[in-house]
Design a protein around this motif. Structure first.
Motif, mmCIF file in Angstrom:
data_model
loop_
_atom_site.group_PDB
_atom_site.id
_atom_site.type_symbol
_atom_site.label_atom_id
_atom_site.label_comp_id
_atom_site.label_asym_id
_atom_site.label_seq_id
_atom_site.Cartn_x
_atom_site.Cartn_y
_atom_site.Cartn_z
ATOM 1 N N THR A 46 0.817 -1.112 0.435
ATOM 2 C CA THR A 46 0.088 0.051 -0.140
ATOM 3 C C THR A 46 1.172 1.115 0.370
ATOM 4 N N GLN A 47 2.319 0.997 0.576
ATOM 5 C CA GLN A 47 3.003 2.204 0.423
ATOM 6 C C GLN A 47 3.780 2.420 -0.245
ATOM 7 N N LYS A 63 -0.202 4.743 -7.178
ATOM 8 C CA LYS A 63 0.086 4.201 -5.838
ATOM 9 C C LYS A 63 -1.424 3.558 -5.196
ATOM 10 N N TYR A 64 -1.334 2.833 -4.121
ATOM 11 C CA TYR A 64 -3.152 2.454 -3.435
ATOM 12 C C TYR A 64 -3.728 3.322 -3.079
ATOM 13 N N ASN A 65 -3.079 4.552 -2.753
ATOM 14 C CA ASN A 65 -4.040 5.258 -1.261
ATOM 15 C C ASN A 65 -3.972 6.368 -2.221
ATOM 16 N N ILE A 70 -6.960 5.094 1.836
ATOM 17 C CA ILE A 70 -6.132 4.063 2.982
ATOM 18 C C ILE A 70 -6.081 5.142 4.163
#
Length: 294
Positions: A46-47, A63-65, A70
């Motif tokens: 996630t990071q 990126k995931y966020n 999140i």
């Protein structure tokens, strides 16, 4: 067709971890180091990772966020339970997984994390002898854990909490239909202090779900592997997940074993060293505990 929309991950996220040993202190130290820009969050999907979104001219790598809401690393507040009273800094030093130079920059933050008394039963981990433990029946332990969660929320000011098991592997508890089939039966067994069928980890899971906290199992325990716990998760609308962390040698073994088997290759033996072993490795030397891992 109904549509589920994720709510933004706003405010502080409390992460309460069962077990303040090698796995947990490595995790927490990594988060603290990344916050200070002293380390990159390598290994965190996630990071650190990026995912392709769209195709052709619209293709992007985000990126995931940037895709889903999140929590930010800066918004995480940690707490832990453990049978030993050492704070997170002392535990990280004793674990000897990270080098001292990687721990000292966040010494102050780690020292602030002092473990709460654990819901512990020596019969489920006979190689451990810590005295930072709660007393009472299984139901009384549940009530004490619920109080811990409520106090943590109040004192830390977090908006939401997840509970994560990163403690040692318990002895194997087979599913018993008379105890584990319905929520009513599970609660009755806890109130009857049924130590044979109610593992301490089940007390943590029950307490977490009732308090509105998702529960993640990081060991191969049978904690959330039965209908009564699924019923509670559905009732509270809280997710449950996990069946042992697959990060190091466990991941390698889980990947290679099927490959070797499907190709009918002979294997004389397998040897590996668990750097996150320490107490957990000691616990798994007990046949009853290894049965769960097996």
């Amino acid at each position: 067709m109904s549509k589920t929309i994720c709510k933004p991950a706003e405010g502080k996220l409390g992460v309460m971890v069962v077990g303040l040993g090698a796995v947990t202190t490595t995790f927490i130290t990594g988060v603290f180091m990344a916050r200070k820009g002293l380390a990159k969050p390598v290994g965190s999907m996630t990071q650190y990772d990026r995912m392709r979104v769209g195709e052709g001219a619209d293709k992007k790598y985000l990126k995931y966020n940037e895709i889903v809401p999140i929590a930010d690393l800066n918004d995480i507040v940690f707490a832990a339970w453990d049978v030993y009273p050492e704070n997170a800094f002392e535990s990280a030093i004793n674990a000897e997984v990270l080098k001292e130079k990687d721990i000292l920059p966040v010494k102050e933050e780690l020292e602030a994390i002092k473990p709460l008394k654990a819901a512990f039963d020596h019969n489920y981990a006979k190689r451990l002898d810590g005295d930072n433990v709660k007393t009472g029946t299984r139901w009384e332990l549940v009530e004490q854990l619920r109080e811990d969660i409520r106090n943590f929320k109040k004192e830390s000011g977090v908006d939401r909490v997840i509970v994560l098991w990163a403690a040692s592997t318990e002895v194997y508890v087979p599913v018993d239909e008379k105890v584990h089939n319905t929520l009513a039966d599970l609660e009755a067994a806890m109130k009857a202090d049924d130590k044979e069928h109610i593992a301490p980890s089940m007390c943590y899971a029950y307490a977490a779900l009732v308090e509105g906290c998702p529960f993640i199992m990081g060991a191969p325990n049978t904690t959330v592997d039965f209908p009564a716990m699924w019923e509670l998760a559905e009732k509270t609308k809280m997710p449950i997940a996990g069946k042992d962390f697959k990060t190091g040698q466990t991941l390698v073994k889980s990947g290679f074993a099927p490959i070797i088997g499907t190709r009918c290759l002979g294997l004389a033996g397998w040897f590996s060293t668990n750097i996150l072993g320490n107490r957990d490795g000691l616990v798994l030397d007990e046949p009853a505990n290894f049965r769960t891992k097996e």
